[in-house]
Design an enzyme around this catalytic site. Structure first.
Site, PDB file in Angstrom:
ATOM      1  N   GLU A 149      -4.252   2.402   4.144  1.00  0.00           N
ATOM      2  CA  GLU A 149      -4.860   2.342   4.652  1.00  0.00           C
ATOM      3  C   GLU A 149      -4.515   2.484   6.107  1.00  0.00           C
ATOM      4  OE1 GLU A 149      -5.848  -1.783   4.862  1.00  0.00           O
ATOM      5  OE2 GLU A 149      -6.285  -1.671   3.124  1.00  0.00           O
TER       6      GLU A 149
ATOM      7  N   GLU B 223      -4.406  -2.595  -4.389  1.00  0.00           N
ATOM      8  CA  GLU B 223      -4.304  -3.473  -4.382  1.00  0.00           C
ATOM      9  C   GLU B 223      -5.654  -4.412  -4.559  1.00  0.00           C
ATOM     10  OE1 GLU B 223      -4.433  -5.284  -0.308  1.00  0.00           O
ATOM     11  OE2 GLU B 223      -2.618  -4.411   0.252  1.00  0.00           O
TER      12      GLU B 223
END
Length: 448
Positions: A148, A250
């Protein structure tokens, strides 16, 4: 003496062969495969049991592995490790259970930052240390160069630095003669960056300049949703004909509770399993965010947390107790989902026909990376002045990349500071092995 050597040499060779007891995972085209040619789909768990390294306590790993195996897991993701620690016990235990590791190479101090993108020698050295450690284990299935890094619509300027890190780690891996462990990236699910980032990281014609796999942290499927309502149909559309493996690094929305994990039936079902390589569910341990699948006891007030097994108010060691009904819901989902995919021998016949994906063009006020610009070199930084100015050499001798396009069209660094990937040649490695064996024989002879 010779009778002793007859006994000692097989023992020595046996210890060396033990390293290859588990089949490795490789990336071929857009899929992962075991060595026997069976396609590999991740059924993974995010496993950051302790903030700094969950893979150093063998006894705890074994307790957790028993529960993971009950779930049907075959992968874990670990975000932070101590490269200098001993991981043999945990990694061997996970290998024995058929569980593979996807590990992040960055540390708390070396991650690539969106607000100040750079890729320097300090970062590269730390990344290499983690790779050096975990390439030893055959159940290391992949490594991440970032998690991220890009988190906002205007963050595309950091993308070339993610790719530069992947390029250099792949080159280092190959120069050292390591196994071809896939190198990838874990992206935040930012709608304004889809599918540009995804395509940019995989579009280079030269394999060395693109990722080996791409993954997405997505929490779109919440509660009683559906393939269309959740937006998974859009994710599938964007990933169709993607040239490298793609999976969810995720997933597992927890609002509303309880978590039902109905998205798993789509990921591993007919609609997506031909494109996606599985998912990693977030996360193993129950913490404040209520994403845990197991707990080791109730939360503990910070003031009372004097025990070394308690961090941030949560016990992180002991008997893993399933969080109900979430643990059982995931177990029930995975128990019914067993995609077979395609065999490598059949896939190779079509893999050669996979075409490169088109690089996204830069747009005003949108995706701001010029696909024709070279990647940053080691030590290159992003110019914060004159967003549209070409890069020039800075006063400290580092190159400065172009601005708004993050195009990294900077002047090259001097030869004195250019990237040099250290490694050993095949001859040097052979000589080193020969010297090691000679030393072993000499030591045995001396002992006798």
């Amino acid at each position: 003496m010779w009778s002793f050597l007859a006994l000692a040499v097989p023992v020595l060779l046996g210890s060396l062969q033990a390293v290859t007891a588990v089949p490795t995972i490789s990336a071929v085209g857009s899929k992962f495969f075991y060595e026997n040619g069976t396609q590999y789909y991740l059924k993974g768990i995010a496993y950051q049991l302790t903030p700094h390294d969950p893979l150093v306590d063998t006894a705890q790993c074994k307790r957790d592995i028993a529960r993971m195996s009950e779930l049907g897991a075959n992968a874990i993701r670990v975000y932070h490790v101590d490269a200098s620690a001993d991981h043999k016990g945990c990694m061997s235990a996970f290998a024995d259970a058929g569980i593979y590791l996807f590990v992040d190479l960055d540390t708390f101090n070396t991650q690539i930052e969106q607000t100040d993108p750079h890729w320097n020698q300090t970062q590269f050295d730390r990344f290499k240390e983690v790779l050096d450690e975990f390439q030893k284990f055959d159940n290391t299935a992949g490594v991440f160069v970032g998690n991220e890094v890009l988190t906002t619509a205007d963050g595309s300027q950091a993308a070339p630095y993610v790719l530069a890190a992947a390029r250099d780690i792949k080159a280092y891996r190959d120069e050292k003669g390591y196994r071809q462990i896939p190198v990838g990236y874990s992206a935040a699910d930012i709608a304004d960056l889809r599918p540009m980032l995804q395509n940019y990281l995989a579009c280079a014609g030269n394999h060395s300049d693109r990722l080996d796999f791409y993954s997405l942290n997505a929490y779109e499927w919440c509660g009683q949703s559906s393939y269309e309502q959740s937006g998974y149909n859009i994710l599938q559309k964007n990933a169709t004909d993607y040239p490298i493996p793609i999976f969810f690094s995720e997933t597992g929305c927890n609002t509303p509770a309880p978590r039902t994990f109905h998205d798993q039936s789509a990921i591993f079902g007919k609609k997506m399993s031909g494109t996606w390589s599985g998912s990693i569910v977030y996360e193993w341990i129950e913490e404040t965010n209520d994403y845990g699948l197991i707990s080791y006891g109730p939360s503990v007030k910070a003031a009372a947390a004097t025990n070394s097994i308690i961090e941030d108010g949560f016990t992180r060691k002991g008997t893993p107790t399933p969080v109900s009904p979430d643990f059982g819901n995931l177990k029930a989902q995975w128990a019914t989902l067993h995609p077979t995919g395609v065999h490598l021998s059949d896939y190779r016949k079509v893999a050669s026909g996979i075409t490169n994906i088109k690089c996204p063009a830069s747009t005003s006020g949108g995706w701001a990376v010029d696909p024709n610009s070279p990647l940053p070199t080691l030590g290159q930084t992003l110019s914060k002045e004159a967003a549209t100015t070409m890069g020039t050499s800075s006063t400290d001798g580092k190159a400065t990349a172009a601005g708004s396009g993050a195009s990294a069209t900077a002047t090259k660094k001097s030869s004195a500071s250019a990237l040099t990937i250290t490694g050993t040649t095949a001859t040097e490695r052979l000589l080193a092995v020969s010297m090691l064996l000679s030393g072993v024989v000499g030591a045995v002879a001396f002992w006798l």
